[in-house]
Design an enzyme around this catalytic site. Structure first.
Site, PDB file in Angstrom:
ATOM      1  N   PRO A 180       0.788  -1.244   0.000  1.00  0.00           N
ATOM      2  CA  PRO A 180       0.000   0.000   0.000  1.00  0.00           C
ATOM      3  C   PRO A 180       0.816   1.288   0.000  1.00  0.00           C
ATOM      4  O   PRO A 180       0.756   2.080   0.939  1.00  0.00           O
ATOM      5  CB  PRO A 180      -0.832  -0.142   1.274  1.00  0.00           C
ATOM      6  CG  PRO A 180       0.057  -0.921   2.189  1.00  0.00           C
ATOM      7  CD  PRO A 180       0.780  -1.912   1.313  1.00  0.00           C
ATOM      8  N   CYS A 181       1.551   1.520  -1.076  1.00  0.00           N
ATOM      9  CA  CYS A 181       2.311   2.765  -1.172  1.00  0.00           C
ATOM     10  C   CYS A 181       1.387   3.981  -1.267  1.00  0.00           C
ATOM     11  O   CYS A 181       1.808   5.108  -1.020  1.00  0.00           O
ATOM     12  CB  CYS A 181       3.266   2.723  -2.363  1.00  0.00           C
ATOM     13  SG  CYS A 181       2.504   2.383  -3.952  1.00  0.00           S
ATOM     14  N   HIS A 182       0.111   3.738  -1.581  1.00  0.00           N
ATOM     15  CA  HIS A 182      -0.854   4.841  -1.650  1.00  0.00           C
ATOM     16  C   HIS A 182      -1.138   5.444  -0.273  1.00  0.00           C
ATOM     17  O   HIS A 182      -1.688   6.541  -0.181  1.00  0.00           O
ATOM     18  CB  HIS A 182      -2.173   4.360  -2.278  1.00  0.00           C
ATOM     19  CG  HIS A 182      -2.785   3.189  -1.568  1.00  0.00           C
ATOM     20  ND1 HIS A 182      -2.478   1.881  -1.863  1.00  0.00           N
ATOM     21  CD2 HIS A 182      -3.690   3.128  -0.552  1.00  0.00           C
ATOM     22  CE1 HIS A 182      -3.160   1.063  -1.079  1.00  0.00           C
ATOM     23  NE2 HIS A 182      -3.907   1.802  -0.276  1.00  0.00           N
TER      24      HIS A 182
END
Length: 285
Positions: free
Chosen positions: A246-248
């Site tokens: 989850p780099c978001h």
């Protein structure tokens, strides 16, 4: 690939963009529905089915004020300890099911000559995706607007690998993470090409709970290198597996969303989508 899922996602993205641009005017449901060429009733149903909440509530989840409150909460939180001991709410169970294994030098030597990679195109709540896997797990997942270009980008990473258009069990397990019943998830295995530092950053991203946010600086501190925020940002930008890693959930310390490999608007919509689901989970307890 003009599927109904992609059409609905595009409509919701367009609606959110319109509401944001005209928020001070408080546009009515009828007005927003007209902008995406739907009846008010149909638009309300599509939006609620996708976001799990009303357009107005969703906007609150993607506001800078909401982001700042989450960042403030992170500094006071003990979620890292909860993560390590397995004390987790249902809303973030899916993070515990993602396991990363780094490729050995031999596995990506000579452009991945020893690798057999299966790939397929599928739908997600955030648009169409390309997902690929080796015999050990998912090696690539990307949102795509053009199939040919997306497949070309994958093959450029492993120019000498053998590619097969096939959906295997690794891919099915990965795609199930977009569903709503995370209690029934199988372990999602990732098989990634990356440096030791990149793998460490990508693993640390999994400790950010769904519906929460962190910053590049905070993440650098968590991996024991507080001065490496720029390097952390570079590693995040090279993340080969969208959503599952989850780099978001990493934004600027100001509360601004910052960039995203698969588009800033998509990042904003994912953050809002996750927030609406965790909020609903908390409200139902």
């Amino acid at each position: 690939m003009s599927t109904q899922s992609q059409i609905d996602y595009n409509r919701i993205a367009k609606a959110i963009e319109y509401i944001q641009s005209n928020f001070k005017l408080q546009p009515s449901l009828e007005e927003v529905a007209e902008k995406v060429h739907l009846s008010p009733t149909h638009f309300q149903k599509i939006f609620t089915d996708w976001a799990g909440t009303s357009p107005k509530k969703f906007l609150q989840f993607i506001s800078i004020e909401h982001a700042k409150s989450l960042l403030k909460e992170e500094k006071l939180s003990v979620f890292d300890a909860a993560y390590e001991t397995g004390l987790s709410s249902t809303s973030r169970l899916h993070d515990l099911f993602v396991k990363i294994e780094g490729m050995s030098p031999a596995e990506f030597k000579n452009g991945g000559k020893s690798l057999r990679i299966n790939h397929s195109f599928s739908e997600s709540p955030f648009g169409n995706i390309l997902v690929a896997s080796t015999e050990k797990g998912i090696c690539h997942l990307a949102f795509e607007n053009n199939q040919e270009m997306a497949l070309g980008n994958l093959k450029a990473q492993f120019p000498n690998a053998s590619f097969y258009e096939k959906q295997d069990q690794f891919q099915k397990d990965a795609l199930s993470i977009f569903g709503k019943d995370w209690n029934k998830l199988n372990t999602v295995k990732l098989h990634l090409k990356g440096t030791d530092f990149q793998l460490k950053v990508w693993e640390s991203l999994l400790t950010i709970p769904m519906g929460k946010l962190s910053t590049y600086g905070n993440l650098a501190g968590k991996i024991g290198n507080p001065k490496a925020s720029r390097a952390v940002g570079t590693a995040i930008g090279s993340n080969p597996v969208a959503f599952l890693i989850p780099c978001h959930r990493v934004i600027q310390s100001s509360g601004n969303m910052g960039g995203y490999r698969w588009g800033k608007d998509r990042k904003q919509l994912i953050i809002g989508w996750e927030s609406s689901r965790t909020s609903n989970a908390i409200d139902s307890i």
